[in-house]
Design a protein around this motif. Structure first.
Motif, PDB file in Angstrom:
ATOM      1  N   UNK A   1       3.711   9.592   2.630  1.00  0.00           N
ATOM      2  CA  UNK A   1       3.109   8.527   3.426  1.00  0.00           C
ATOM      3  C   UNK A   1       3.576   8.590   4.874  1.00  0.00           C
ATOM      4  N   UNK A   2       2.627   8.485   5.793  1.00  0.00           N
ATOM      5  CA  UNK A   2       2.907   8.322   7.222  1.00  0.00           C
ATOM      6  C   UNK A   2       2.679   6.859   7.542  1.00  0.00           C
TER       7      UNK A   2
ATOM      8  N   UNK B   1      -1.626  15.495  11.734  1.00  0.00           N
ATOM      9  CA  UNK B   1      -2.946  15.201  11.184  1.00  0.00           C
ATOM     10  C   UNK B   1      -2.784  14.993   9.676  1.00  0.00           C
ATOM     11  N   UNK B   2      -2.973  13.760   9.223  1.00  0.00           N
ATOM     12  CA  UNK B   2      -2.810  13.488   7.788  1.00  0.00           C
ATOM     13  C   UNK B   2      -3.990  14.030   6.984  1.00  0.00           C
ATOM     14  N   UNK B   3      -3.758  14.193   5.690  1.00  0.00           N
ATOM     15  CA  UNK B   3      -4.831  14.640   4.806  1.00  0.00           C
ATOM     16  C   UNK B   3      -5.820  13.540   4.506  1.00  0.00           C
TER      17      UNK B   3
ATOM     18  N   UNK C   1      -0.188   3.097  18.302  1.00  0.00           N
ATOM     19  CA  UNK C   1       0.794   3.837  17.506  1.00  0.00           C
ATOM     20  C   UNK C   1       0.131   4.922  16.667  1.00  0.00           C
ATOM     21  N   UNK C   2      -1.036   4.624  16.123  1.00  0.00           N
ATOM     22  CA  UNK C   2      -1.756   5.614  15.319  1.00  0.00           C
ATOM     23  C   UNK C   2      -2.199   6.781  16.194  1.00  0.00           C
ATOM     24  N   UNK C   3      -2.693   6.499  17.377  1.00  0.00           N
ATOM     25  CA  UNK C   3      -3.142   7.566  18.271  1.00  0.00           C
ATOM     26  C   UNK C   3      -1.983   8.472  18.674  1.00  0.00           C
TER      27      UNK C   3
ATOM     28  N   UNK D   1       0.835  -1.197   0.000  1.00  0.00           N
ATOM     29  CA  UNK D   1       0.000   0.000   0.000  1.00  0.00           C
ATOM     30  C   UNK D   1       0.870   1.247   0.000  1.00  0.00           C
ATOM     31  N   UNK D   2       1.877   1.272   0.870  1.00  0.00           N
ATOM     32  CA  UNK D   2       2.782   2.425   0.934  1.00  0.00           C
ATOM     33  C   UNK D   2       3.497   2.626  -0.398  1.00  0.00           C
TER      34      UNK D   2
END
Length: 88
Positions: free
Chosen positions: A25-26, A43-45, A34-36, A14-15
């Protein structure tokens, strides 16, 4: 673009596809925790989010993305009927 998937190969593919399309890519991130942490300072788009990060389907991150106004693609091997209407 935030990528969340606990399957290493799916996350990397995916990346790679996103990088090749020109996205920044984050991740990939493989856990809700980890995401939190990421979201506490970036803040990603957009986001690509696997609904099952190892313990069955979870909508914690989908709820967080919605609250932050982040357009999100939900990825799952489950039937779409498990996805609550507010996340479709």
């Amino acid at each position: 673009m935030l990528v969340v998937d606990d399957d290493y190969y799916l996350a990397e593919c995916t990346c790679e596809a996103l990088w090749e399309a020109g996205a920044t890519v984050l991740g990939p991130y493989g856990s809700e925790a980890d995401v939190l942490v990421c979201l506490s300072h970036t803040i990603p788009g957009y986001a690509v989010l696997d609904l099952n990060l190892g313990s069955g389907p979870s909508f914690i991150l989908a709820r967080e993305m919605k609250a932050l106004g982040i357009p999100t693609i939900l990825v799952t091997g489950y039937d779409e009927s498990i996805i609550p209407p507010r996340y479709r």
